[in-house]
Design an enzyme around this catalytic site. Structure first.
Site, PDB file in Angstrom:
ATOM      1  N   LYS A 159      38.394  35.784  25.319  1.00 29.47           N
ATOM      2  CA  LYS A 159      39.466  36.536  26.160  1.00 29.47           C
ATOM      3  C   LYS A 159      39.567  37.779  25.434  1.00 29.47           C
ATOM      4  O   LYS A 159      41.263  37.687  24.713  1.00 29.47           O
ATOM      5  CB  LYS A 159      40.570  36.109  27.206  1.00 29.47           C
ATOM      6  N   GLU A 181      49.620  33.794  16.425  1.00 27.48           N
ATOM      7  CA  GLU A 181      49.607  34.947  15.455  1.00 27.48           C
ATOM      8  C   GLU A 181      50.010  36.436  16.016  1.00 27.48           C
ATOM      9  O   GLU A 181      49.780  36.927  16.881  1.00 27.48           O
ATOM     10  CB  GLU A 181      47.779  35.732  14.837  1.00 27.48           C
ATOM     11  N   CYS A 205      49.733  44.304  11.903  1.00 22.72           N
ATOM     12  CA  CYS A 205      50.770  43.387  12.704  1.00 22.72           C
ATOM     13  C   CYS A 205      51.896  43.155  10.667  1.00 22.72           C
ATOM     14  O   CYS A 205      52.921  43.072  10.782  1.00 22.72           O
ATOM     15  CB  CYS A 205      50.811  42.516  12.953  1.00 22.72           C
TER      16      CYS A 205
END
Ligand code: NAD
Length: 498
Positions: free
Chosen positions: A185, A259, A293
């Site tokens: 997804k 994550e 990130c």
């Protein structure tokens, strides 16, 4: 998002990839993808409903429980994965370009993360699949035990828009190596590139149902997480979403890897070579327009060299080349969406209203009326307690925090709800490694930061659970099973595959 537009382009993706076929959506919701640099429509993609997710999970379940994939050997899977890699490699240039248009990532960077990285990951995990000890027999006190590593089952993979192809493949490749099937997804912002994975898998002869792709938003993701036919969730995204996903997985006792976000520290030690540090700033702190990130977005500077560090960071940020991500010399492209632009400008506004000192940037760049551009921005005299030092901004915004001595630097670095990454800058590598050992994060770099595909990657604290990358990632998609045999069982083939 624009819904209901009827214009079509060759980039449109009006169907989902389910059970090896292009499936019409059950619902009518459509997402219009806008080019980050211009705000102009790029193409449209159907958005998945819970019914579409159910069809995808059913196909993945069937492929695992009664299809050939569920009985495949590691070598058979590796062969398909290598063909999949070759099919993706053919598409790498076009995919890299498309992602840059979708999310604003400079093309030179996209070529690596959305072109080469997924191909490399598939090849590596194909090799590793053939070395996993899927079954071994051990003598036990009363007979023998066959210890098996079995695929967890159906993987629900949910990915963000910032490194879409690399992050999807960080899940798909180890899952396939383990023998799992996958429902992916992807985020809406990078909907259009996501289906390139389906095109390539299809061309590679991937058996039906092994990879299924349904684009959608939060509700689509939530339907995948909640689906009882999904055995594990592999999620990359915000900590806020990760908490909700983990809660639902906890309710169902479903495995999950997360994550999540970060607010990593770049610790400049008092002996650092500032040329080396500045030379690493783009890759380490401002990569992908700050939408990374692992970015070292908190720069910790020794008070004895504070002004020098602030000047160096400010000069670098001020000289970044803002521009269209497709231009070769662009080092700072636009934010991925209007929502992301608003978020970053909101944090800049908070900084402007705090006691911090703006040294460069501070808003939208002049001359960029279209698209979602933000000026590279630096705040000095920031306290680690300030919101701009604690929350993930996810844009080209750096804060410079003063410290007194190595212990203080480490304490500030660790004073964060996150624990994803970080960097240490020093001319004494051993000293840097000693400091790195004391920083509580899943990864950290000394005088640089480069994701190593051969080693585990992930976060601690609010940055996540579990690991991706490296051979270790395959373990996230395997379960142990012990078969107790009452005799001195002699296997006909030691280490026999499934
Ligand atoms: P996001 O959490 O809003 O969305 C990520 C994905 O999760 C999207 O596909 C979204 O549709 C889906 N989603 C959102 N809420 C959900 C829910 N409740 N249930 C199921 N699915 C849901 O994050 P984003 O804005 O797309 O991405 C940026 C975030 O991702 C940043 O926080 C960044 O640090 C993080 N990130 C982490 C890593 C890592 O490896 N640790 C890598 C890249 C990005």
């Amino acid at each position: 998002m624009i819904t209901g537009s009827t214009s079509t382009t060759e980039l449109d993706r009006p169907r989902f990839f389910i059970d090896g076929r292009w499936a019409n959506p059950v619902g009518t919701e459509v997402y219009t993808s806008l080019e980050a640099a211009t705000g102009e429509p790029l193409g449209r993609a159907a958005l998945g409903s819970p019914a579409d997710i159910d069809a995808a999970v059913t196909a993945a379940r069937r492929a695992l429980d009664s299809g050939p994939w569920g009985r495949s050997t590691p070598s058979e899977r590796a062969a398909v994965m290598r063909r999949f890699a070759a099919a993706l490699a053919k598409r790498a240039n076009a995919t890299s370009r498309l992602v840059s248009q979708e999310n604003g990532m400079p093309l030179w960077l996209s070529t690596s993360f959305n072109g080469a990285a997924p191909v490399g990951a598939l090849e590596r995990y194909a090799d590793w699949a053939e070395t996993v000890l899927f079954e071994e027999t051990r003598a036990s006190a009363s007979g023998a035990t066959i210890v098996r590593r079995e695929p967890v089952g159906v993987v629900g993979a949910i990915t963000p828009w910032n490194y879409p192809q690399a992050l999807a493949m960080n899940k798909i490749a180890p899952a396939l190596a383990a023998g799992c099937t996958v429902v992916l997804k992807p985020a809406e912002i990078t909907a259009l590139d996501a289906y390139v994975l389906a095109d390539a898998a299809d061309e590679a002869g991937m058996p039906a149902g092994v990879i299924n792709i349904v684009v959608g938003g939060r509700e689509t993701g939530a339907a995948l997480v909640a689906h009882p036919g999904v055995d594990t969730i592999a999620f990359t995204g915000s900590t806020a979403a990760g908490r909700l996903i983990a809660a639902e997985c906890g309710r169902q006792i479903k495995k999950v890897t997360l994550e999540l976000g970060g607010k990593s520290a770049g610790i400049v030690l008092d002996d650092a070579d500032l040329d080396v540090f500045v030379g690493g700033l783009l890759a380490v702190s401002l990569r992908n327009n700050g939408q990374t990130c692992t970015a070292s977005s908190r720069i910790l500077a020794p008070r004895s060299r504070y002004d020098e560090v602030v000047d160096a960071v400010t000069t670098f940020a001020a000289e970044m080349r803002i521009g269209n991500p497709l231009d070769a010399d662009t080092t700072c492209g636009p934010m991925a969406s209007s929502g992301q632009l608003e978020r970053v400008l909101g944090y800049i506004d908070l900084g402007l209203r705090s006691d911090a000192r703006l040294t460069t940037g501070g808003g939208r760049p002049a001359g960029f009326d279209r698209g979602w551009f933000v000026e590279p921005t630096v705040f000095a005299d920031v306290s680690n307690h300030d919101t701009i030092a604690r929350e993930e901004i996810f844009g080209p915004v750096l804060v410079v925090i003063p410290y007194d001595g190595d212990d203080d630097a480490i304490a500030i670095a660790n004073d964060s709800s996150y624990g994803l990454a970080g960097t240490v800058w020093t001319t004494d590598e051993q000293r840097g490694i000693d400091v790195a050992r004391r920083v509580r994060t899943g990864t950290i770099g000394v005088n640089y930061y480069a994701n190593d595909a051969g080693s585990p990657f992930g976060g601690i604290k609010a940055s996540g659970l579990g690991r991706e990358s490296g051979r270790e990632a395959i373990d996230e998609y395997l379960e142990f099973k012990s078969i107790y045999v009452s005799s001195d069982y002699e296997p006909d083939q030691e280490g026999k595959a499934r």
